[in-house]
Design an enzyme around this catalytic site. Structure first.
Site, mmCIF file in Angstrom:
data_model
loop_
_atom_site.group_PDB
_atom_site.id
_atom_site.type_symbol
_atom_site.label_atom_id
_atom_site.label_comp_id
_atom_site.label_asym_id
_atom_site.label_seq_id
_atom_site.Cartn_x
_atom_site.Cartn_y
_atom_site.Cartn_z
ATOM 1 N N GLU A 182 -10.817 6.745 3.986
ATOM 2 C CA GLU A 182 -11.636 5.764 4.851
ATOM 3 C C GLU A 182 -10.938 4.822 4.803
ATOM 4 O OE1 GLU A 182 -12.365 6.245 1.611
ATOM 5 O OE2 GLU A 182 -12.280 4.165 1.048
ATOM 6 N N SER B 202 1.450 -9.851 -1.432
ATOM 7 C CA SER B 202 1.194 -8.441 -1.090
ATOM 8 C C SER B 202 1.453 -7.806 0.236
ATOM 9 C CB SER B 202 -0.253 -7.994 -1.419
ATOM 10 O OG SER B 202 -1.005 -9.116 -0.607
ATOM 11 N N LYS C 129 0.752 -1.016 -0.061
ATOM 12 C CA LYS C 129 0.100 -0.137 -0.104
ATOM 13 C C LYS C 129 0.892 1.106 0.141
ATOM 14 C CE LYS C 129 -4.440 -1.529 1.303
ATOM 15 N NZ LYS C 129 -4.335 -2.786 1.722
HETATM 16 C C1 LIG Z 1 -5.254 -3.774 1.163
HETATM 17 C C2 LIG Z 1 -4.518 -5.324 1.125
HETATM 18 C C3 LIG Z 1 -4.982 -6.129 0.012
HETATM 19 C C4 LIG Z 1 -5.934 -5.609 -0.892
HETATM 20 O O1 LIG Z 1 -6.094 -4.357 -1.854
HETATM 21 P P1 LIG Z 1 -5.664 -4.612 -3.348
HETATM 22 O O2 LIG Z 1 -6.111 -3.219 -3.660
HETATM 23 O O3 LIG Z 1 -6.596 -5.443 -4.040
HETATM 24 O O4 LIG Z 1 -4.489 -4.947 -3.641
HETATM 25 C C5 LIG Z 1 -3.990 -7.051 -0.197
HETATM 26 N N1 LIG Z 1 -3.268 -7.444 0.315
HETATM 27 C C6 LIG Z 1 -2.905 -6.715 1.471
HETATM 28 C C7 LIG Z 1 -1.610 -7.217 2.223
HETATM 29 C C8 LIG Z 1 -3.629 -5.594 1.955
HETATM 30 O O5 LIG Z 1 -3.182 -4.925 3.038
#
Ligand SMILES: *Cc1c(COP(=O)(O)O)cnc(C)c1O
Length: 404
Positions: free
Chosen positions: A117, A383, A95
């Site tokens: 938000e 992610s 993020k």
């Molecule tokens: C917020 C988040 C996501 C989902 O958000 P996308 O916009 O779909 O990438 C996925 N993995 C993690 C670790 C997150 O914090």
């Protein structure tokens, strides 16, 4: 020669095919046009590009490595599995790739405050981090129910200097937080920027967030080629709004690489038990853009659920709707149980505790790897890290015996 895909989509009104656009209250049309104009300027401004590079290298910890998951590969007995380590970003997820850039944009627009938000608090923490670094005020709107549920993230935001505003109407969760944040933005747009947390929302956000996240794909392509002297056969990412998936897909979209976005099947196929928007949804407008969404009987955004609190969103970024509609991307599915299984397997076989969201991509990759020969390769976008999920997982699922 054909233009690179990324230069062809979206069109000037923010449409990817028929998906996207900007459905705004009239008073916000002008501020959004300004955001778009400033972004077009900054995108090609060497000083902006240099600053973003500097921040990514010296603060965020980029480039993040790709790791060969040797033990997981042996365990599955098929294709070679690699991980793009977005869990190693400062603050633990992808993020920050877009939050740092959004706050830089806010500064260039002369704003003194960023507003957003948050549901589970992940976007709120990332934005509060970026705002602290760049010295801007940060106001995060969050449902009262979520504030009680996600205590550690609320504390983090406050420590980072953000103001956390509880949304106290209706069901007191994400939808009400969106209303509340949007209300504040309508009143203060001259001095603030509304920072959207994924490749969703009105144009230009889906495009900007994709561009900011595309660093993941561009790095991956180079790093993977260095290791394997070829491109991966399959690239897999979990999809909530779709920012981490669009980020890694961006590096491979013009290549002969299969791109798979994994949606959460939660507890089952009934409406309310999952958040698999592309699989079960239909076309519709919500949160200011046209895409594929899950609707209730009244045509409103349906209630959704996933164990991964960052991927329980009733729609999906318009570019995902488009790429899936033309067959360029494929949709995979993963339920809660499979996600928890992958969470433990990656922890015990590789020493990496993944976020439950990311574990959806890992689970799908494990299933796919088993069906492929050993000369095939899979690259997963990991992610985020799973520290935020550990208490919930051990309280609800027994830790398995380490020798599966
Ligand atoms: C917020 C988040 C996501 C989902 O958000 P996308 O916009 O779909 O990438 C996925 N993995 C993690 C670790 C997150 O914090």
């Amino acid at each position: 020669m054909r233009k690179p895909y990324l230069e062809t989509q979206p069109d000037e009104n923010g449409y990817f095919g028929k998906f996207g656009g900007a459905f705004l209250p009239p008073m916000l049309e002008e501020p959004f046009a300004q955001i778009q104009k400033e972004y077009q300027k900054l995108k090609n401004d060497p000083a902006f590009i240099e600053e973003l590079k500097y921040v990514r290298k010296h603060y965020q910890g980029r480039p993040t490595p790709i790791s060969f998951a040797k033990n997981l590969t042996e365990h599955c007995g098929g294709a070679k599995i690699y991980l793009k380590r977005e869990d190693l970003n400062h603050s633990g997820a992808h993020k920050l790739n877009h939050c740092m850039a959004e706050v830089m944009l806010a500064k260039h627009l002369g704003k003194k405050k960023v507003i957003a938000e948050t549901g589970a608090g992940q976007h709120g923490v990332a934005l509060a981090t970026a705002a602290a670094y760049f010295g801007l005020e940060c106001e995060i709107h969050m449902g009262e129910v979520d504030i009680a549920k996600e205590h550690p993230n609320v504390v983090r935001m406050k420590i980072l200097g953000a103001k956390v505003v509880p949304a106290t109407h209706g069901l007191k969760t994400l939808k009400e937080a969106v209303d509340s944040a949007f209300g504040e933005y309508m009143e203060t747009y001259e001095e603030s920027l509304f920072c959207i947390g994924s490749v969703v929302g009105p144009h230009p956000f889906p495009m900007m967030i994709r561009d900011f996240q595309s660093v993941v794909g561009h790095e991956s392509k180079e790093q993977f080629f260095e290791r394997e002297s070829k491109l991966p056969d399959h690239v897999i990412a979990c999809v909530g709004g779709g920012s981490n998936a669009m980020g890694i897909f961006a590096g491979f979209i013009d290549d002969d690489v299969e791109l798979i976005g994994v949606e959460p099947m939660g507890k089952g196929e009934k409406l309310g038990e999952h958040a698999a928007s592309l699989t079960y949804g239909e076309e519709g407008v919500m949160h200011g853009f046209n895409s594929i969404m899950l609707k209730d009987a009244e045509g409103e955004p349906a209630p959704v659920y996933s164990i991964g609190s960052g991927i329980d969103y009733p729609s999906v970024g318009p570019e995902h709707a488009y790429l899936s509609s033309i067959g360029r991307t494929k949709v995979g599915l993963c339920n809660d149980e499979e996600s928890v299984d992958a969470f433990y397997k990656l922890s015990q076989l590789e020493g990496i505790i993944p976020a439950l969201e990311s574990a959806h991509a890992v689970a799908y990759a494990m299933k796919l790897a088993k069906t492929l020969p050993s000369d095939k390769t899979i690259l997963i976008n990991l992610s985020g890290r799973g520290d935020k999920d550990i208490d919930f997982v051990v309280d609800n699922y027994d830790v398995p015996d380490a020798k599966f």
